[in-house]
Design a protein around this motif. Structure first.
Motif, PDB file in Angstrom:
ATOM      1  N   GLU A 288       0.836  -1.196   0.000  1.00  0.00           N
ATOM      2  CA  GLU A 288       0.000   0.000   0.000  1.00  0.00           C
ATOM      3  C   GLU A 288       0.874   1.250   0.000  1.00  0.00           C
ATOM      4  OE1 GLU A 288      -3.824   2.037   2.233  1.00  0.00           O
ATOM      5  OE2 GLU A 288      -2.803   0.355   3.179  1.00  0.00           O
ATOM      6  N   ILE A 289       0.465   2.231  -0.780  1.00  0.00           N
ATOM      7  CA  ILE A 289       1.203   3.488  -0.867  1.00  0.00           C
ATOM      8  C   ILE A 289       0.706   4.421   0.234  1.00  0.00           C
ATOM      9  CG2 ILE A 289       1.744   5.459  -2.335  1.00  0.00           C
ATOM     10  CD1 ILE A 289       1.014   3.673  -4.756  1.00  0.00           C
ATOM     11  N   ASP A 290       1.622   4.927   1.018  1.00  0.00           N
ATOM     12  CA  ASP A 290       1.284   5.927   2.030  1.00  0.00           C
ATOM     13  C   ASP A 290       1.077   7.260   1.311  1.00  0.00           C
ATOM     14  OD1 ASP A 290       0.925   7.288   4.412  1.00  0.00           O
ATOM     15  OD2 ASP A 290       3.086   7.648   4.669  1.00  0.00           O
ATOM     16  N   VAL A 291      -0.125   7.829   1.446  1.00  0.00           N
ATOM     17  CA  VAL A 291      -0.449   9.039   0.698  1.00  0.00           C
ATOM     18  C   VAL A 291      -0.842  10.162   1.636  1.00  0.00           C
ATOM     19  CG1 VAL A 291      -1.197   7.742  -1.341  1.00  0.00           C
ATOM     20  CG2 VAL A 291      -2.880   8.382   0.403  1.00  0.00           C
ATOM     21  N   LEU A 292      -0.736  11.381   1.118  1.00  0.00           N
ATOM     22  CA  LEU A 292      -1.212  12.551   1.849  1.00  0.00           C
ATOM     23  C   LEU A 292      -2.741  12.526   1.925  1.00  0.00           C
ATOM     24  CD1 LEU A 292       1.112  15.261   0.221  1.00  0.00           C
ATOM     25  CD2 LEU A 292       1.251  14.375   2.562  1.00  0.00           C
ATOM     26  N   PRO A 293      -3.337  13.197   2.899  1.00  0.00           N
ATOM     27  CA  PRO A 293      -4.808  13.187   3.043  1.00  0.00           C
ATOM     28  C   PRO A 293      -5.546  13.572   1.771  1.00  0.00           C
ATOM     29  CG  PRO A 293      -3.795  14.154   4.984  1.00  0.00           C
ATOM     30  CD  PRO A 293      -2.680  13.943   4.003  1.00  0.00           C
ATOM     31  N   GLU A 294      -4.966  14.469   0.983  1.00  0.00           N
ATOM     32  CA  GLU A 294      -5.639  14.919  -0.246  1.00  0.00           C
ATOM     33  C   GLU A 294      -5.829  13.793  -1.267  1.00  0.00           C
ATOM     34  OE1 GLU A 294      -1.549  16.417  -2.491  1.00  0.00           O
ATOM     35  OE2 GLU A 294      -2.833  17.858  -1.434  1.00  0.00           O
ATOM     36  N   ALA A 295      -5.008  12.735  -1.143  1.00  0.00           N
ATOM     37  CA  ALA A 295      -5.065  11.636  -2.104  1.00  0.00           C
ATOM     38  C   ALA A 295      -5.841  10.421  -1.593  1.00  0.00           C
ATOM     39  CB  ALA A 295      -3.646  11.216  -2.490  1.00  0.00           C
ATOM     40  N   ASN A 296      -6.409  10.529  -0.401  1.00  0.00           N
ATOM     41  CA  ASN A 296      -7.177   9.401   0.132  1.00  0.00           C
ATOM     42  C   ASN A 296      -8.413   9.126  -0.726  1.00  0.00           C
ATOM     43  OD1 ASN A 296      -5.590   8.691   2.347  1.00  0.00           O
ATOM     44  ND2 ASN A 296      -6.501  10.266   3.655  1.00  0.00           N
ATOM     45  N   LEU A 297      -8.717   7.866  -0.897  1.00  0.00           N
ATOM     46  CA  LEU A 297      -9.892   7.463  -1.665  1.00  0.00           C
ATOM     47  C   LEU A 297     -11.056   7.177  -0.724  1.00  0.00           C
ATOM     48  CD1 LEU A 297      -8.072   4.993  -4.081  1.00  0.00           C
ATOM     49  CD2 LEU A 297      -9.028   7.218  -4.712  1.00  0.00           C
ATOM     50  N   PRO A 298     -12.264   7.603  -1.066  1.00  0.00           N
ATOM     51  CA  PRO A 298     -13.420   7.301  -0.214  1.00  0.00           C
ATOM     52  C   PRO A 298     -13.744   5.812  -0.247  1.00  0.00           C
ATOM     53  CG  PRO A 298     -14.141   8.316  -2.257  1.00  0.00           C
ATOM     54  CD  PRO A 298     -12.637   8.387  -2.260  1.00  0.00           C
ATOM     55  N   PRO A 299     -14.325   5.274   0.817  1.00  0.00           N
ATOM     56  CA  PRO A 299     -14.703   3.847   0.827  1.00  0.00           C
ATOM     57  C   PRO A 299     -15.860   3.587  -0.131  1.00  0.00           C
ATOM     58  CG  PRO A 299     -15.546   4.945   2.778  1.00  0.00           C
ATOM     59  CD  PRO A 299     -14.676   5.957   2.075  1.00  0.00           C
ATOM     60  N   LEU A 300     -15.992   2.337  -0.541  1.00  0.00           N
ATOM     61  CA  LEU A 300     -17.100   1.936  -1.396  1.00  0.00           C
ATOM     62  C   LEU A 300     -18.276   1.500  -0.520  1.00  0.00           C
ATOM     63  CD1 LEU A 300     -15.227  -0.176  -4.113  1.00  0.00           C
ATOM     64  CD2 LEU A 300     -15.750   2.276  -4.110  1.00  0.00           C
ATOM     65  N   GLU A 301     -19.453   2.020  -0.819  1.00  0.00           N
ATOM     66  CA  GLU A 301     -20.656   1.704  -0.055  1.00  0.00           C
ATOM     67  C   GLU A 301     -21.475   0.658  -0.811  1.00  0.00           C
ATOM     68  OE1 GLU A 301     -21.245   2.908   2.879  1.00  0.00           O
ATOM     69  OE2 GLU A 301     -19.694   4.477   2.950  1.00  0.00           O
ATOM     70  N   PHE A 302     -21.507  -0.559  -0.275  1.00  0.00           N
ATOM     71  CA  PHE A 302     -22.252  -1.644  -0.904  1.00  0.00           C
ATOM     72  C   PHE A 302     -23.566  -1.896  -0.167  1.00  0.00           C
ATOM     73  CE2 PHE A 302     -18.102  -2.587  -2.696  1.00  0.00           C
ATOM     74  CZ  PHE A 302     -18.418  -3.032  -3.969  1.00  0.00           C
ATOM     75  N   VAL A 303     -24.552  -2.391  -0.922  1.00  0.00           N
ATOM     76  CA  VAL A 303     -25.837  -2.793  -0.345  1.00  0.00           C
ATOM     77  C   VAL A 303     -26.231  -4.138  -0.944  1.00  0.00           C
ATOM     78  CG1 VAL A 303     -26.672  -0.446   0.075  1.00  0.00           C
ATOM     79  CG2 VAL A 303     -27.118  -1.544  -2.136  1.00  0.00           C
ATOM     80  N   ILE A 304     -27.087  -4.837  -0.226  1.00  0.00           N
ATOM     81  CA  ILE A 304     -27.718  -6.026  -0.788  1.00  0.00           C
ATOM     82  C   ILE A 304     -29.185  -5.690  -0.983  1.00  0.00           C
ATOM     83  CG2 ILE A 304     -28.014  -7.032   1.531  1.00  0.00           C
ATOM     84  CD1 ILE A 304     -27.812  -9.796   0.070  1.00  0.00           C
TER      85      ILE A 304
END
Length: 264
Positions: A224-240
């Motif tokens: 995993e690449i350690d990134v600055l906060p500006e490069a963080n990716l939002p989590p994926l929201e899954f539903v069933i």
């Protein structure tokens, strides 16, 4: 006796086969007749089994299940194992596709239950949230070296492998990469997670990949690449989700197993 012989002849004429053979003054089943009786016994037994299952509320039959590929390597095996233990007569036909395609299939009644991204779920269906899926930037360290922490410019300087361009994860990666930048990043799309992981491992570029996938495939040796906060990716929201008008009973039961597997 005459009535019996007439009935026998009518039956044989109607079916076009010889069911009985004369044996002295009597008759006996022919080889074809014995097979007919055996097959009929099996059909009657099957009918009785089906009626018993239906009248006793046994959950059986085929469930057409659509699953986003991210879930096939994490939640899906635990969910299906639970359902098999509770309902051994259920059978599953599993389709793996993008959330956009599965949402349309759910509307068209081509799927019964779907695990998909929340933002692409159709309106008017019953949906239950599943635990968020964390996303990260991953690299094969033998091919690329990045500063720690890496910023957007560091990431954008390399080819990026993500989900297909019509998907939410792809758009989110582009939004992160283009914020405040004049030159757009090069983001490649793949509908196959296995292909994404392999491309990153072979040094094609860096990838936006769910943490659960990397953990499920430790042999990939991605870092995993350690990134600055500006490069963080939002989590994926899954539903069933399922259509409550068509598949309420099986939808609730599969949902219960999915929630248990997701929060296990």
């Amino acid at each position: 006796a005459r009535v019996y012989v007439n009935t026998q002849s009518l039956l044989e004429d109607r079916m076009g086969i010889t069911i009985f053979e004369r044996a002295g003054r009597g008759v006996r089943l022919s080889a074809t007749g014995r097979r007919l009786c055996d097959e009929a016994e099996m059909l009657i037994a099957q009918r009785d089994r089906i009626l018993e299952e239906l009248t006793q509320g046994v959950m059986a039959g085929v469930v057409r299940l659509g699953v986003a590929e991210t879930m096939t390597h994490t939640l899906l095996p635990r969910m299906l194992t639970t359902l098999r233990a509770r309902h051994p007569l259920l059978r599953f036909e599993i389709s793996v596709d993008t959330s956009e395609q599965m949402g349309q299939a759910l509307r068209d009644d081509a799927l019964d239950v779907v695990i998909m991204l929340r933002d692409q779920a159709p309106r008017g269906i019953a949906l239950t949230p599943l635990p968020p899926v964390r996303m990260g930037w991953f690299v094969s360290p033998e091919h690329f070296t990045l500063p720690s922490p890496a910023g957007i410019d560091d990431l954008a300087a390399l080819p990026i492998v993500s989900f297909p361009k019509t998907t939410i994860p792809h758009r989110q990666a582009l939004e992160v990469m283009t914020a405040g930048r004049r030159k757009p990043a090069t983001v490649h799309g793949s509908a196959s997670l296995a292909t994404m992981v392999n491309l990153v491992q072979q040094g094609f570029g860096i990838g936006t990949i769910p943490h659960d996938i990397v953990e499920a495939w430790p042999q990939t040796m991605l870092q995993e690449i350690d990134v600055l906060p500006e490069a963080n990716l939002p989590p994926l929201e899954f539903v069933i989700c399922h259509d409550p008008e068509r598949n309420e009973e099986i939808g609730r039961e599969v949902t219960r197993a999915a929630v248990e597997a997701g929060f296990d």
